[in-house]
Design a protein around this motif. Sequence first.
Motif, PDB file in Angstrom:
ATOM      1  N   ALA A  41      31.977  14.164  36.010  1.00 13.77           N
ATOM      2  CA  ALA A  41      33.119  13.781  36.842  1.00 13.77           C
ATOM      3  C   ALA A  41      33.128  14.505  38.180  1.00 13.77           C
ATOM      4  CB  ALA A  41      34.420  14.040  36.085  1.00 13.77           C
ATOM      5  N   SER A  42      32.729  15.781  38.202  1.00 13.29           N
ATOM      6  CA  SER A  42      32.768  16.546  39.452  1.00 13.29           C
ATOM      7  C   SER A  42      31.750  16.020  40.460  1.00 13.29           C
ATOM      8  CB  SER A  42      32.516  18.029  39.178  1.00 13.29           C
ATOM      9  OG  SER A  42      31.230  18.224  38.596  1.00 13.29           O
ATOM     10  N   LYS A  43      30.589  15.583  39.971  1.00 14.15           N
ATOM     11  CA  LYS A  43      29.568  14.995  40.851  1.00 14.15           C
ATOM     12  C   LYS A  43      29.691  13.480  40.931  1.00 14.15           C
ATOM     13  CE  LYS A  43      26.085  18.569  40.006  1.00 14.15           C
ATOM     14  NZ  LYS A  43      24.698  18.841  39.522  1.00 14.15           N
ATOM     15  N   PHE A  44      30.546  12.925  40.103  1.00 11.54           N
ATOM     16  CA  PHE A  44      30.727  11.483  39.946  1.00 11.54           C
ATOM     17  C   PHE A  44      29.355  10.786  39.850  1.00 11.54           C
ATOM     18  CE2 PHE A  44      32.338   7.232  40.372  1.00 11.54           C
ATOM     19  CZ  PHE A  44      33.602   7.326  39.805  1.00 11.54           C
ATOM     20  N   SER A  45      28.628  11.151  38.808  1.00 15.19           N
ATOM     21  CA  SER A  45      27.297  10.577  38.614  1.00 15.19           C
ATOM     22  C   SER A  45      26.976  10.466  37.128  1.00 15.19           C
ATOM     23  CB  SER A  45      26.232  11.427  39.313  1.00 15.19           C
ATOM     24  OG  SER A  45      26.163  12.704  38.721  1.00 15.19           O
ATOM     25  N   VAL A  46      26.177   9.479  36.796  1.00 20.62           N
ATOM     26  CA  VAL A  46      25.669   9.293  35.447  1.00 20.62           C
ATOM     27  C   VAL A  46      24.235   9.808  35.410  1.00 20.62           C
ATOM     28  CG1 VAL A  46      24.897   7.553  33.773  1.00 20.62           C
ATOM     29  CG2 VAL A  46      27.150   7.346  34.829  1.00 20.62           C
ATOM     30  N   SER A  47      23.875  10.513  34.353  1.00 17.11           N
ATOM     31  CA  SER A  47      22.506  10.993  34.202  1.00 17.11           C
ATOM     32  C   SER A  47      21.971  10.605  32.830  1.00 17.11           C
ATOM     33  CB  SER A  47      22.436  12.511  34.383  1.00 17.11           C
ATOM     34  OG  SER A  47      23.227  13.165  33.414  1.00 17.11           O
ATOM     35  N   PHE A  48      20.654  10.482  32.751  1.00 21.26           N
ATOM     36  CA  PHE A  48      19.979  10.117  31.503  1.00 21.26           C
ATOM     37  C   PHE A  48      19.228  11.325  30.974  1.00 21.26           C
ATOM     38  CE2 PHE A  48      15.982   8.864  29.466  1.00 21.26           C
ATOM     39  CZ  PHE A  48      16.454   8.086  28.420  1.00 21.26           C
ATOM     40  N   SER A  49      19.250  11.501  29.651  1.00 21.65           N
ATOM     41  CA  SER A  49      18.465  12.558  29.020  1.00 21.65           C
ATOM     42  C   SER A  49      17.740  11.984  27.808  1.00 21.65           C
ATOM     43  CB  SER A  49      19.360  13.729  28.605  1.00 21.65           C
ATOM     44  OG  SER A  49      20.351  13.306  27.690  1.00 21.65           O
ATOM     45  N   GLY A  50      16.707  12.691  27.376  1.00 26.38           N
ATOM     46  CA  GLY A  50      15.898  12.182  26.281  1.00 26.38           C
ATOM     47  C   GLY A  50      14.782  11.309  26.811  1.00 26.38           C
ATOM     48  N   LEU A  51      14.328  10.392  25.981  1.00 22.98           N
ATOM     49  CA  LEU A  51      13.292   9.445  26.363  1.00 22.98           C
ATOM     50  C   LEU A  51      13.714   8.051  25.927  1.00 22.98           C
ATOM     51  CD1 LEU A  51      10.100  11.428  25.311  1.00 22.98           C
ATOM     52  CD2 LEU A  51      10.824  10.937  27.643  1.00 22.98           C
ATOM     53  N   GLY A  52      13.198   7.058  26.612  1.00 24.35           N
ATOM     54  CA  GLY A  52      13.549   5.690  26.276  1.00 24.35           C
ATOM     55  C   GLY A  52      13.656   4.851  27.532  1.00 24.35           C
ATOM     56  N   SER A  53      13.759   3.552  27.351  1.00 23.80           N
ATOM     57  CA  SER A  53      13.918   2.648  28.485  1.00 23.80           C
ATOM     58  C   SER A  53      15.317   2.837  29.066  1.00 23.80           C
ATOM     59  CB  SER A  53      13.721   1.205  28.032  1.00 23.80           C
ATOM     60  OG  SER A  53      12.491   1.059  27.362  1.00 23.80           O
ATOM     61  N   ASN A  54      15.405   2.962  30.385  1.00 25.82           N
ATOM     62  CA  ASN A  54      16.719   3.213  30.978  1.00 25.82           C
ATOM     63  C   ASN A  54      16.723   2.846  32.450  1.00 25.82           C
ATOM     64  OD1 ASN A  54      16.638   5.924  32.831  1.00 25.82           O
ATOM     65  ND2 ASN A  54      15.112   6.036  31.179  1.00 25.82           N
ATOM     66  N   ILE A  55      17.936   2.652  32.963  1.00 26.33           N
ATOM     67  CA  ILE A  55      18.140   2.563  34.405  1.00 26.33           C
ATOM     68  C   ILE A  55      19.440   3.272  34.724  1.00 26.33           C
ATOM     69  CG2 ILE A  55      19.345   0.327  34.290  1.00 26.33           C
ATOM     70  CD1 ILE A  55      18.004  -0.255  37.054  1.00 26.33           C
ATOM     71  N   VAL A  56      19.418   4.088  35.776  1.00 23.25           N
ATOM     72  CA  VAL A  56      20.601   4.811  36.237  1.00 23.25           C
ATOM     73  C   VAL A  56      20.734   4.574  37.735  1.00 23.25           C
ATOM     74  CG1 VAL A  56      21.576   7.096  36.650  1.00 23.25           C
ATOM     75  CG2 VAL A  56      20.534   6.584  34.448  1.00 23.25           C
ATOM     76  N   SER A  57      21.946   4.271  38.178  1.00 23.10           N
ATOM     77  CA  SER A  57      22.189   4.059  39.611  1.00 23.10           C
ATOM     78  C   SER A  57      23.495   4.725  39.999  1.00 23.10           C
ATOM     79  CB  SER A  57      22.234   2.551  39.926  1.00 23.10           C
ATOM     80  OG  SER A  57      22.385   2.340  41.295  1.00 23.10           O
ATOM     81  N   ASN A  58      23.398   5.655  40.942  1.00 22.20           N
ATOM     82  CA  ASN A  58      24.585   6.351  41.478  1.00 22.20           C
ATOM     83  C   ASN A  58      24.585   6.172  43.000  1.00 22.20           C
ATOM     84  OD1 ASN A  58      25.500   7.799  38.980  1.00 22.20           O
ATOM     85  ND2 ASN A  58      23.460   8.715  39.150  1.00 22.20           N
ATOM     86  N   GLY A  59      25.743   5.895  43.575  1.00 18.48           N
ATOM     87  CA  GLY A  59      25.762   5.756  45.024  1.00 18.48           C
ATOM     88  C   GLY A  59      27.114   5.343  45.569  1.00 18.48           C
ATOM     89  N   THR A  60      27.147   5.015  46.847  1.00 18.88           N
ATOM     90  CA  THR A  60      28.358   4.533  47.499  1.00 18.88           C
ATOM     91  C   THR A  60      28.064   3.210  48.192  1.00 18.88           C
ATOM     92  OG1 THR A  60      27.828   5.732  49.545  1.00 18.88           O
ATOM     93  CG2 THR A  60      29.209   6.881  47.929  1.00 18.88           C
ATOM     94  N   LYS A  61      29.122   2.414  48.401  1.00 20.00           N
ATOM     95  CA  LYS A  61      28.976   1.134  49.072  1.00 20.00           C
ATOM     96  C   LYS A  61      30.144   0.955  50.039  1.00 20.00           C
ATOM     97  CE  LYS A  61      27.704  -2.995  50.209  1.00 20.00           C
ATOM     98  NZ  LYS A  61      26.518  -3.210  51.061  1.00 20.00           N
ATOM     99  N   SER A  62      29.829   0.651  51.295  1.00 19.84           N
ATOM    100  CA  SER A  62      30.846   0.352  52.304  1.00 19.84           C
ATOM    101  C   SER A  62      30.844  -1.151  52.581  1.00 19.84           C
ATOM    102  CB  SER A  62      30.560   1.113  53.605  1.00 19.84           C
ATOM    103  OG  SER A  62      30.575   2.505  53.386  1.00 19.84           O
ATOM    104  N   LEU A  63      32.030  -1.711  52.697  1.00 20.04           N
ATOM    105  CA  LEU A  63      32.144  -3.155  52.945  1.00 20.04           C
ATOM    106  C   LEU A  63      33.039  -3.375  54.168  1.00 20.04           C
ATOM    107  CD1 LEU A  63      31.286  -5.923  51.873  1.00 20.04           C
ATOM    108  CD2 LEU A  63      33.374  -5.938  50.472  1.00 20.04           C
ATOM    109  N   TYR A  64      32.492  -4.103  55.145  1.00 21.67           N
ATOM    110  CA  TYR A  64      33.216  -4.360  56.411  1.00 21.67           C
ATOM    111  C   TYR A  64      33.752  -5.794  56.436  1.00 21.67           C
ATOM    112  CZ  TYR A  64      31.004  -0.080  58.132  1.00 21.67           C
ATOM    113  OH  TYR A  64      30.624   1.222  58.316  1.00 21.67           O
ATOM    114  N   PRO A  65      34.827  -6.028  57.178  1.00 22.13           N
ATOM    115  CA  PRO A  65      35.374  -7.379  57.307  1.00 22.13           C
ATOM    116  C   PRO A  65      34.342  -8.351  57.884  1.00 22.13           C
ATOM    117  CG  PRO A  65      36.947  -5.756  58.146  1.00 22.13           C
ATOM    118  CD  PRO A  65      35.653  -5.011  57.914  1.00 22.13           C
TER     119      PRO A  65
END
Length: 314
Positions: free
Chosen positions: A290-314
């Motif tokens: 929560a403090s970093k507002f990010s998801v992380s993966f541990s262990g082994l296995g097929s995975n996808i992780v995406s952390n980021g920001t998105k700006s949207l303009y009119p």
Amino acid sequence: MKKLVTAFKVMAVLSVLSLNSCRDENNEILQQENIQSGTSLADLKKEITSLPSQTIPASVQIQLDESRKNLEKYLKSDLQISSIHVLGTLSTQKGIDLSTALVSDRDQFIAMGNLIDPASVKIGKIGDLYTGDDLTTAQKGLKETITEDVKTGTQIMEVTWNTKTGRFTTLCFYNDSGIIWDNVFGGLVIMDTRGNEEVAGQAAKVVSKWYKQWWTANWLWGSKRGETGYQITIYYSGSTVSNADVSDWGHISLGKAKSESKILKKTGAYGQCRYALGLCTPTGSLSFNASKFSVSFSGLGSNIVSNGTKSLYP
């Protein structure tokens, strides 16, 4: 003084005897585990009701055929289905328990990775690919998968696989609707790591515009297995944003998913959100910071992780 020396000698002898006893107990446990591992399949077959023929449901045959095509397309001769052998129907709870132990056994084979990225694919014995906490996490996930999804009446077949280094077999559980679990079919995914994007707007008294991005994980045979993504929407007049909101989602069959999102800026020249998303197969684990507002993966296995920001303009 002599009595004291004698006492130390006695304690030393007892310590050695105790250590040897522990070693003998550990060796006995290891031998019992090895015996159980070697006879589990034979024991499992006693809990299976044989079927009158080797015919499998049409839905399963389609999945096998499509899996063969995708393996050939992405992995060539690195991994191929050699043959299948129908064992029968699980008829007892003991059969389910034995299946759980066998599928998660460290000497059983497993595969992981994304077919679109062949370099990510790993194939081998569970105990060779996973060690320490990763092994514990992988075995726990496999046991939970079988316990939750395999019931009496489930059918089982043995799948023989060819690789460049040799052959191995896996247990495949299925029903009339399709394949439920197999350490290779369930461990591999087909996933475009670039994700998908869509933008749309709507004209009204207050104009709105939204942007959506998501990632999809597919089964080895091509059908959808899971998805994670987010959508940010802004409400504006002219070039000024009056409000913004965001939503997120994450789900996967026989695996784990996490998704979080929040608005960082909701008025002014643009709207902005932060997102934290993840999907993985049962042999891995996802956590949200929560403090970093990010998801992380541990262990082994097929995975996808995406952390980021998105700006949207009119």
